[in-house]
Structures are given as C-alpha cells and as structure tokens.
Design an enzyme around this catalytic site. Structure first.
Site, PDB file in Angstrom:
ATOM      1  N   HIS A 145      25.814  -5.520  32.507  1.00 36.44           N
ATOM      2  CA  HIS A 145      25.368  -4.353  32.452  1.00 36.44           C
ATOM      3  C   HIS A 145      24.952  -3.600  33.795  1.00 36.44           C
ATOM      4  O   HIS A 145      24.898  -2.373  33.681  1.00 36.44           O
ATOM      5  CB  HIS A 145      23.999  -4.467  31.322  1.00 36.44           C
ATOM      6  CG  HIS A 145      23.939  -3.430  30.496  1.00 36.44           C
ATOM      7  ND1 HIS A 145      25.149  -2.826  29.987  1.00 36.44           N
ATOM      8  CD2 HIS A 145      22.867  -2.814  29.628  1.00 36.44           C
ATOM      9  CE1 HIS A 145      24.530  -1.847  29.027  1.00 36.44           C
ATOM     10  NE2 HIS A 145      23.487  -2.215  28.741  1.00 36.44           N
ATOM     11  N   ASN A 185      18.826   2.910  28.318  1.00 35.69           N
ATOM     12  CA  ASN A 185      18.681   3.558  27.392  1.00 35.69           C
ATOM     13  C   ASN A 185      18.129   5.053  27.661  1.00 35.69           C
ATOM     14  O   ASN A 185      18.398   5.907  26.606  1.00 35.69           O
ATOM     15  CB  ASN A 185      17.874   3.148  25.972  1.00 35.69           C
ATOM     16  CG  ASN A 185      18.535   1.840  25.633  1.00 35.69           C
ATOM     17  OD1 ASN A 185      19.543   1.172  26.079  1.00 35.69           O
ATOM     18  ND2 ASN A 185      17.724   1.089  24.595  1.00 35.69           N
ATOM     19  N   ASP A 198      29.465  -0.010  32.801  1.00 35.49           N
ATOM     20  CA  ASP A 198      30.340  -0.968  32.269  1.00 35.49           C
ATOM     21  C   ASP A 198      30.698  -0.805  30.902  1.00 35.49           C
ATOM     22  O   ASP A 198      30.270   0.030  30.240  1.00 35.49           O
ATOM     23  CB  ASP A 198      29.036  -2.443  32.142  1.00 35.49           C
ATOM     24  CG  ASP A 198      28.127  -2.177  31.394  1.00 35.49           C
ATOM     25  OD1 ASP A 198      28.265  -2.646  30.220  1.00 35.49           O
ATOM     26  OD2 ASP A 198      27.095  -1.195  31.568  1.00 35.49           O
ATOM     27  N   ASN A 252      24.866   2.630  25.331  1.00 35.86           N
ATOM     28  CA  ASN A 252      23.763   3.298  25.334  1.00 35.86           C
ATOM     29  C   ASN A 252      23.367   4.113  26.265  1.00 35.86           C
ATOM     30  O   ASN A 252      22.677   5.376  26.174  1.00 35.86           O
ATOM     31  CB  ASN A 252      22.628   2.267  25.115  1.00 35.86           C
ATOM     32  CG  ASN A 252      22.502   1.672  23.647  1.00 35.86           C
ATOM     33  OD1 ASN A 252      23.181   2.105  22.838  1.00 35.86           O
ATOM     34  ND2 ASN A 252      21.928   0.422  23.585  1.00 35.86           N
TER      35      ASN A 252
END
Length: 192
Positions: free
Chosen positions: A21, A67, A92, A113
């Site tokens: 991530h 987020n 990613d 997100n």
C-alpha cells in the site's frame, strides 16, 4: 514559475514501510534519492522540493493515512496555487500485475480508498500513475495483502517499474500527460 505537485500515496509510520500500500511512497523516495533531495515533515505530509528545467516540483507523501489523503492533496494544491492538471498521484493497484503500471489523465478511483478520498474533495480530473502490486491473495484477504510487506523477490520484480516511475514523473513535468502516456504506457504492460 510553473509548479507541479507529485503525490505518492501510502501510510505514515515504520510498520507500513515497505508494504504494498506504500508503493506510492516508494516511488517518491526513489525520485527524491535520484534528485538528491530530502523530505521535511510539514503540514499534512512529508514534502520535498526540487526544480526541473525551471519548473518547481513539490513531492508530497501525505501523513493523513490513506483514507484521508485528499486533505493533504487539497491543502498543498491550494497553498502553492497549483492547477489540478499539474497534479500527479502515484498509488498502488491490485488490478495490475506486480511490476506493471498504468498512467491515466483522469478516471475513477478503481476502489482505491486514497484515490477515492481525493476524488471526493477535488473530483476525478487529475492525472494518476497506478503501480501494480498484483492480487495473489485468497478471497477476503485484500486488506492483509495490501498492508503486507514485499519480499526480496517481489521487490526485484517491482524495481524496474519504480525506475520507470521516476522517469515518468520527469516526463510529466517536462512534456505533459499525453506525451508521457504515449511514451510509457506500452512499457508498463508486463509480459506474461
């Protein structure tokens, strides 16, 4: 002076370093290293500045967590008065194989997100570079996969794409999104 904002998405903190991530952070770290510049802890993120042939380039690794990435992006666009067309977000992407990448001028968040929060705050009309992390995980294990660490072999597979991403950032700043897409997107498809 023309200004550009290059954002690498990821999560702050040692426990996230080297995770799939955080591939956006890894790309920006590679670009900063190649440019011989360092990040400083500033509002909403780690920021580094450089210039490429008279164009000012801000690198941003948001510290808002994935987020809420849009908060950092919107703040730095406004603070430096940078046009959205000169924003490039590196993220990613589980939909692309490891080592593949895709550069797009705009589009949906693809379920990501970080991109989703940016889209909520500034819309979807900004360039993004999606770095493939593969999706070799059992059903229901996506979160564990994206927050999992790369192993040595995976990092070797990823490295050429990171090297290409550094060149993509340079090209984006110097030549614009269309020329850069034409030049690099063919290269971003991984041979099976």
């Amino acid at each position: 002076m023309d200004k550009y904002l290059i954002v690498g998405l990821g999560n702050p903190g040692a426990e996230y370093s080297g995770t799939r991530h955080n591939t956006g952070f890894m790309v920006l770290d590679a670009f900063a290293k190649a440019s011989n510049i360092c990040f400083e802890d500033k509002r909403y993120g780690y920021v580094a500045e450089t210039s490429i042939k008279g164009r000012k380039v801000f690198l941003l690794k948001p510290t808002t967590y994935m987020n809420l990435s849009g908060n950092a992006v919107r703040y730095w666009l406004n603070k430096e008065n940078i046009d959205q067309s000169r924003l490039l977000v590196v993220s990613d992407d589980v939909a692309l194989p490891l080592g593949a990448f895709r550069l797009k001028a705009n589009g949906s968040n693809g379920g990501h997100n970080g991109l989703g929060h940016i889209q909520q705050l500034i819309g979807q009309n900004y360039p993004r570079l999606r770095m493939g992390i593969g999706n070799d995980y059992p059903q229901g294990q996506q979160i564990n996969w994206v927050l999992g660490h790369y192993d040595e072999q995976q990092l070797q597979t990823l490295q050429p794409a990171i090297d290409d991403a550094v060149e993509i950032i340079r090209s984006f700043v110097l030549a614009g999104i269309d020329v850069t897409m034409n030049q690099f997107n063919k290269k971003g498809k991984v041979a099976k």
